[in-house]
Scaffold this active site. Structure first.
Site, PDB file in Angstrom:
ATOM      1  N   HIS A   1     -18.828 -24.468  32.979  1.00 47.28           N
ATOM      2  CA  HIS A   1     -19.696 -25.064  32.769  1.00 47.28           C
ATOM      3  C   HIS A   1     -19.181 -26.423  33.826  1.00 47.28           C
ATOM      4  CE1 HIS A   1     -23.151 -27.193  31.407  1.00 47.28           C
ATOM      5  NE2 HIS A   1     -22.726 -27.845  30.943  1.00 47.28           N
TER       6      HIS A   1
ATOM      7  N   TYR B   1     -16.238 -17.112  25.389  1.00 50.07           N
ATOM      8  CA  TYR B   1     -16.922 -16.771  24.574  1.00 50.07           C
ATOM      9  C   TYR B   1     -17.537 -16.196  26.350  1.00 50.07           C
ATOM     10  CZ  TYR B   1     -18.794 -20.678  28.757  1.00 50.07           C
ATOM     11  OH  TYR B   1     -19.275 -21.176  29.573  1.00 50.07           O
TER      12      TYR B   1
ATOM     13  N   ARG C   1     -24.116 -18.354  36.549  1.00 49.71           N
ATOM     14  CA  ARG C   1     -22.746 -19.099  36.671  1.00 49.71           C
ATOM     15  C   ARG C   1     -21.578 -18.035  36.825  1.00 49.71           C
ATOM     16  NH1 ARG C   1     -20.174 -21.712  32.801  1.00 49.71           N
ATOM     17  NH2 ARG C   1     -21.637 -21.416  31.590  1.00 49.71           N
TER      18      ARG C   1
END
Length: 369
Positions: free
Chosen positions: A265, A274, A261
């Site tokens: 998200h 992160y 990805r």
């Protein structure tokens, strides 16, 4: 694999097109692609370019306040297009919320894709008209729906197949384990298609699984294929193998499509908090569209005319999406009660009447009458 089946592909990572666009031969996979012509390669390429353009346009619409939320699929185009284009019209798809490329391939209207994300409807489209259920937001729930549909199809005497799409994070959900148990026990004609995009929101896949995700299926007695999810040909071949197994009585298959990805998200997420920047750069080098471009170029198919045509298709789709999104009328308040149940019932009608009385208590300016 826990068992062998005609045309089985070994569970190690299947790759048929390398990141630099070189076609990799495979004795087990290549026979499943004998009918794929240069024209078919171009069609797969155009699908991926168009859905990426749709995805970036929807992201822009959210940033401009036209959508409440959007789940980007950037980087996962090959996994979705390669698998969806292997399906027949009478197969049925159950997805989570990121499979907008699958929706495109199944013929879902562009405006219908964004209805829910704009807040204009409880559902986006008629599932039966395109052979695809509307997205499941509850993580992993769609695997149970797919297994049930597959058992029903088999009981009806058809060879149609159900496909459940889900992410790596869903494999830790109880619903997925229950679906795998039922599918294995009753040999349901269902494909569990896991897009391992490396991150379940901010949790890396290595934290929730010390082994390849495909190995989890072996514990349930379900054969698995681990495929390079950024390689559209490998995904197409793997899905065809699984479909053949399901149609001919071989039961379920678990496919782990290893992809990435590249974006957030959802548009409410900030992956820079992160995710290491170096990791993203490494995966950009494995970009599924760039990979197929390089293969087409090596075959002499990536012409200037093709580039112009593809760009035109993508721009037209983006324009249609934008116009359809902005042009959606605000729903009438009482329509919130529509389609809650298949048939009317007294409780729902009572609630509708109470809400109608409440709305009638306001004057034309929105104040209490």
């Amino acid at each position: 694999m826990s068992e062998t089946f005609p045309g089985d592909i070994p569970a190690n990572l299947l790759q048929l097109v390398s990141p630099d666009g070189v076609r990799v031969a495979s004795e087990t996979a290549d026979p499943w692609l004998d009918d794929v012509s240069g024209t078919d390669l171009v069609a797969l390429y155009q699908d991926m370019v168009v859905v990426r353009r749709i995805d970036t346009e929807a992201t822009a619409l959210q940033r401009q306040g036209e959508l409440g939320l959007w789940p980007p699929l950037l980087g996962q185009e090959a996994a979705q297009v390669g698998s969806a284009r292997a399906l027949r019209a009478d197969d049925f798809v159950f997805t989570s919320y990121r499979e907008n490329a699958v929706a495109w391939c199944r013929g879902v209207g562009l405006t219908d894709i964004v209805r829910v994300w704009r807040g204009n409807a409880q559902s986006g489209w008629d599932p039966y008209s395109v052979g695809m259920a509307t997205p499941a937001i509850i993580i992993g729930a769609q695997t149970l729906h797919a297994t049930g549909w597959a058992l029903g199809a088999r009981n009806d005497g058809t060879d149609s197949v159900a496909v459940a799409y889900f992410g790596d994070g869903a494999t830790s959900e109880g619903d997925v384990s229950e679906a795998l148990v039922f599918a294995a026990s009753f040999q349901a004609p269902v494909i569990f298609f896991c897009q391992n995009n490396q991150w379940a929101i901010s949790e890396p896949v290595g934290l929730q699984s010390r082994a390849n995700l495909v190995d989890r299926a072996l514990g349930f007695g379900i054969p698995g294929i681990r495929v390079d999810g950024n390689d559209v040909l490998a995904v197409l071949a793997a899905t065809r193998v699984a479909l053949h197994r399901a149609r001919t009585g071989g039961g379920p298959t678990f496919i782990e499509a290893v992809t990435y990805r590249m974006g957030p998200h959802t548009t409410a997420d900030d992956p820079t908090r992160y995710r290491p920047a170096a990791e993203l750069e490494q995966w950009k080098a494995k970009d599924p569209i760039l990979r197929l471009e390089r293969l087409l170029d090596s075959l002499g198919l990536l012409t200037a005319e093709l580039a112009d045509q593809t760009r035109g298709l993508a721009d037209a789709a983006a324009a249609e999406l934008r116009a359809g999104c902005i042009g959606l009328p605000d729903p009438e308040p009482l329509t919130v009660f529509d389609h809650v149940f298949a048939t009317p019932n007294a409780t729902l009608e009572h609630q509708r009447a109470e809400y109608a009385d409440y709305l009638a208590s306001f004057d034309s300016t929105g104040g209490k009458a």
